[in-house]
Design an enzyme around this catalytic site. Sequence first.
Site, PDB file in Angstrom:
ATOM      1  N   SER A 159      62.067  42.165  36.598  1.00 57.22           N
ATOM      2  CA  SER A 159      61.401  40.948  36.153  1.00 57.22           C
ATOM      3  C   SER A 159      61.519  40.830  34.636  1.00 57.22           C
ATOM      4  O   SER A 159      61.652  41.847  33.930  1.00 57.22           O
ATOM      5  CB  SER A 159      59.922  40.974  36.547  1.00 57.22           C
ATOM      6  OG  SER A 159      59.187  41.864  35.717  1.00 57.22           O
ATOM      7  N   LYS A 188      48.272  48.715  33.976  1.00 57.51           N
ATOM      8  CA  LYS A 188      47.346  48.285  35.021  1.00 57.51           C
ATOM      9  C   LYS A 188      47.974  48.316  36.399  1.00 57.51           C
ATOM     10  O   LYS A 188      47.290  48.126  37.393  1.00 57.51           O
ATOM     11  CB  LYS A 188      46.775  46.900  34.713  1.00 57.51           C
ATOM     12  CG  LYS A 188      47.765  45.783  34.696  1.00 57.51           C
ATOM     13  CD  LYS A 188      47.060  44.487  34.308  1.00 57.51           C
ATOM     14  CE  LYS A 188      48.043  43.354  34.157  1.00 57.51           C
ATOM     15  NZ  LYS A 188      48.866  43.142  35.344  1.00 57.51           N
ATOM     16  N   ASP A 189      49.291  48.574  36.467  1.00 62.76           N
ATOM     17  CA  ASP A 189      49.964  48.717  37.755  1.00 62.76           C
ATOM     18  C   ASP A 189      50.079  50.168  38.193  1.00 62.76           C
ATOM     19  O   ASP A 189      50.573  50.431  39.294  1.00 62.76           O
ATOM     20  CB  ASP A 189      51.385  48.136  37.673  1.00 62.76           C
ATOM     21  CG  ASP A 189      51.392  46.626  37.717  1.00 62.76           C
ATOM     22  OD1 ASP A 189      50.370  46.044  38.104  1.00 62.76           O
ATOM     23  OD2 ASP A 189      52.426  46.038  37.352  1.00 62.76           O
ATOM     24  N   THR A 240      45.279  32.243  40.722  1.00 64.04           N
ATOM     25  CA  THR A 240      45.296  33.637  40.299  1.00 64.04           C
ATOM     26  C   THR A 240      45.519  34.508  41.514  1.00 64.04           C
ATOM     27  O   THR A 240      45.054  34.187  42.613  1.00 64.04           O
ATOM     28  CB  THR A 240      44.008  34.064  39.589  1.00 64.04           C
ATOM     29  OG1 THR A 240      44.092  35.468  39.280  1.00 64.04           O
ATOM     30  CG2 THR A 240      42.776  33.824  40.441  1.00 64.04           C
ATOM     31  N   ARG A 263      39.876  40.578  40.914  1.00 62.00           N
ATOM     32  CA  ARG A 263      39.029  40.828  39.747  1.00 62.00           C
ATOM     33  C   ARG A 263      38.723  39.510  39.028  1.00 62.00           C
ATOM     34  O   ARG A 263      37.578  39.237  38.651  1.00 62.00           O
ATOM     35  CB  ARG A 263      39.743  41.792  38.798  1.00 62.00           C
ATOM     36  CG  ARG A 263      39.096  41.945  37.424  1.00 62.00           C
ATOM     37  CD  ARG A 263      39.967  42.765  36.498  1.00 62.00           C
ATOM     38  NE  ARG A 263      41.262  42.151  36.242  1.00 62.00           N
ATOM     39  CZ  ARG A 263      41.472  41.207  35.319  1.00 62.00           C
ATOM     40  NH1 ARG A 263      40.475  40.767  34.582  1.00 62.00           N
ATOM     41  NH2 ARG A 263      42.671  40.710  35.133  1.00 62.00           N
ATOM     42  N   ARG A 264      39.769  38.708  38.821  1.00 55.77           N
ATOM     43  CA  ARG A 264      39.573  37.425  38.150  1.00 55.77           C
ATOM     44  C   ARG A 264      38.777  36.456  39.020  1.00 55.77           C
ATOM     45  O   ARG A 264      37.917  35.725  38.521  1.00 55.77           O
ATOM     46  CB  ARG A 264      40.927  36.825  37.791  1.00 55.77           C
ATOM     47  CG  ARG A 264      41.638  37.587  36.684  1.00 55.77           C
ATOM     48  CD  ARG A 264      43.035  37.065  36.483  1.00 55.77           C
ATOM     49  NE  ARG A 264      43.711  37.774  35.390  1.00 55.77           N
ATOM     50  CZ  ARG A 264      45.016  37.890  35.275  1.00 55.77           C
ATOM     51  NH1 ARG A 264      45.802  37.346  36.193  1.00 55.77           N
ATOM     52  NH2 ARG A 264      45.554  38.540  34.268  1.00 55.77           N
ATOM     53  N   LYS A 265      39.096  36.435  40.308  1.00 55.18           N
ATOM     54  CA  LYS A 265      38.421  35.491  41.195  1.00 55.18           C
ATOM     55  C   LYS A 265      36.910  35.700  41.175  1.00 55.18           C
ATOM     56  O   LYS A 265      36.138  34.744  41.042  1.00 55.18           O
ATOM     57  CB  LYS A 265      38.952  35.659  42.622  1.00 55.18           C
ATOM     58  CG  LYS A 265      38.279  34.738  43.627  1.00 55.18           C
ATOM     59  CD  LYS A 265      38.859  34.922  45.020  1.00 55.18           C
ATOM     60  CE  LYS A 265      38.153  34.012  46.012  1.00 55.18           C
ATOM     61  NZ  LYS A 265      38.706  34.162  47.387  1.00 55.18           N
ATOM     62  N   ARG A 284      51.366  33.976  43.164  1.00 54.61           N
ATOM     63  CA  ARG A 284      52.196  35.152  42.910  1.00 54.61           C
ATOM     64  C   ARG A 284      53.532  34.725  42.338  1.00 54.61           C
ATOM     65  O   ARG A 284      53.834  33.545  42.233  1.00 54.61           O
ATOM     66  CB  ARG A 284      52.399  35.955  44.209  1.00 54.61           C
ATOM     67  CG  ARG A 284      51.172  36.766  44.615  1.00 54.61           C
ATOM     68  CD  ARG A 284      51.549  37.839  45.623  1.00 54.61           C
ATOM     69  NE  ARG A 284      52.475  38.805  45.046  1.00 54.61           N
ATOM     70  CZ  ARG A 284      53.230  39.610  45.786  1.00 54.61           C
ATOM     71  NH1 ARG A 284      53.180  39.552  47.106  1.00 54.61           N
ATOM     72  NH2 ARG A 284      54.049  40.474  45.203  1.00 54.61           N
ATOM     73  N   GLY A 285      54.352  35.709  41.979  1.00 56.10           N
ATOM     74  CA  GLY A 285      55.635  35.450  41.353  1.00 56.10           C
ATOM     75  C   GLY A 285      55.622  35.908  39.908  1.00 56.10           C
ATOM     76  O   GLY A 285      54.590  36.300  39.375  1.00 56.10           O
ATOM     77  N   ASN A 286      56.786  35.865  39.261  1.00 57.03           N
ATOM     78  CA  ASN A 286      56.822  36.265  37.861  1.00 57.03           C
ATOM     79  C   ASN A 286      56.205  35.181  36.982  1.00 57.03           C
ATOM     80  O   ASN A 286      55.803  34.115  37.465  1.00 57.03           O
ATOM     81  CB  ASN A 286      58.243  36.624  37.421  1.00 57.03           C
ATOM     82  CG  ASN A 286      59.211  35.457  37.527  1.00 57.03           C
ATOM     83  OD1 ASN A 286      58.851  34.305  37.294  1.00 57.03           O
ATOM     84  ND2 ASN A 286      60.449  35.748  37.874  1.00 57.03           N
ATOM     85  N   THR A 336      57.748  31.697  37.267  1.00 52.93           N
ATOM     86  CA  THR A 336      57.445  31.046  38.544  1.00 52.93           C
ATOM     87  C   THR A 336      56.039  30.481  38.540  1.00 52.93           C
ATOM     88  O   THR A 336      55.792  29.353  38.988  1.00 52.93           O
ATOM     89  CB  THR A 336      57.601  32.055  39.695  1.00 52.93           C
ATOM     90  OG1 THR A 336      58.954  32.509  39.735  1.00 52.93           O
ATOM     91  CG2 THR A 336      57.243  31.431  41.034  1.00 52.93           C
ATOM     92  N   ARG A 337      55.105  31.244  38.016  1.00 49.74           N
ATOM     93  CA  ARG A 337      53.707  30.792  37.990  1.00 49.74           C
ATOM     94  C   ARG A 337      53.534  29.573  37.085  1.00 49.74           C
ATOM     95  O   ARG A 337      52.830  28.623  37.429  1.00 49.74           O
ATOM     96  CB  ARG A 337      52.804  31.941  37.537  1.00 49.74           C
ATOM     97  CG  ARG A 337      52.821  33.124  38.489  1.00 49.74           C
ATOM     98  CD  ARG A 337      51.811  34.179  38.094  1.00 49.74           C
ATOM     99  NE  ARG A 337      52.018  35.401  38.854  1.00 49.74           N
ATOM    100  CZ  ARG A 337      51.102  36.350  39.011  1.00 49.74           C
ATOM    101  NH1 ARG A 337      49.920  36.217  38.478  1.00 49.74           N
ATOM    102  NH2 ARG A 337      51.372  37.437  39.707  1.00 49.74           N
ATOM    103  N   CYS A 386      43.395  48.906  45.025  1.00 46.40           N
ATOM    104  CA  CYS A 386      43.669  47.578  44.510  1.00 46.40           C
ATOM    105  C   CYS A 386      42.998  46.503  45.349  1.00 46.40           C
ATOM    106  O   CYS A 386      43.061  45.321  45.024  1.00 46.40           O
ATOM    107  CB  CYS A 386      45.175  47.332  44.494  1.00 46.40           C
ATOM    108  SG  CYS A 386      45.881  47.305  46.156  1.00 46.40           S
TER     109      CYS A 386
END
Length: 322
Positions: free
Chosen positions: A13, A83-84, A127, A131-133, A149-151, A154-155, A242
């Site tokens: 990516s 974070k991944d 999103t 966590r954000r939701k 989702r997507g890079n 894409t978003r 996750c």
Amino acid sequence: MPIKQLRIATRQSPLALWQAGYVQSRLQQLYPDLSVVLVPMTTQGDKILGTPLTKIGGKGLFVKELEQAMLDDKADIAVHSMKDVPYRFPQGLELKVICEREDPTDAFVSNRYQDLAELPVGAVVGTSSMRRKVQLLRFRPDLEIKDLRGNVGTRLSKLDNEEYDAIILASAGLKRLGLSERISSAISPEQMLPAPGQGAVGIEARTNEPELDDLLAPLIDKDTQLRVAAERCITETLQASCQVPVAAFATIDKTQEERLSLKALVGGRDQIIITAAANGDKKDALKIGNQVAHQLLEQGAKNLMQSYLATTEQTTTDSSHE
């Protein structure tokens, strides 16, 4: 024998390539005679875009192929968005370096609105992060949250096609890709705590390679390493997958005898959130992380995480495409 070539495993990516290229550039500046080559790879997390990550294995899907390449001696190091990176490493691999942190905040991105407060009732926000939701709905329960989702490209394209009124991305990713102008406003950690390790780049490699350790040592940012270590204590102590909304953010105040402050939260169903915080000398980062994690456990974090899992089968999680 001095290391003459270093192979960096990386996802393909644009953001992952930027991160690997950053490490490549730093190493070549430090060691002009060292050959540093990228080994781009496609991970399972990159291939499966139509299914929630929580159903197919979570964030670890973005690192498994890179780790296998190192174990098979097809690469020497792997560069990750911290974070991944799961808190457990496969046997024979370890985290060697955490580089200086970029902006750890989340970014509000919209073509029509400046911030969350401007969004109209019922606005659609994209999103892929639970966590954000959870945190978004705490402040704005009227919003409609849709998966995204997507890079990064894409978003942003989906936003530009008016599929969403706004989307939430990581500020660091946008800045690293030269897209700072797309940030309508940064969301402060007081309003939305970041993911553990957000904005930090880490380097994983095989264990017991002292020459490689010495080679990589100049890339370590000690304060970032301490901050991220404290944050990752939360997920490790809670054994949080996750599949649950967990956030943690540490800062170091150099005006206060370099004290490290850590705040963390765990989300549950119906936007129930518990928080905990502690501070102390930065050298005690792990102790502070454990202290905050145990505060969360005392408030019922385990039950809260289980309640969330029972009601969120269709949701997804953070990915480093942010």
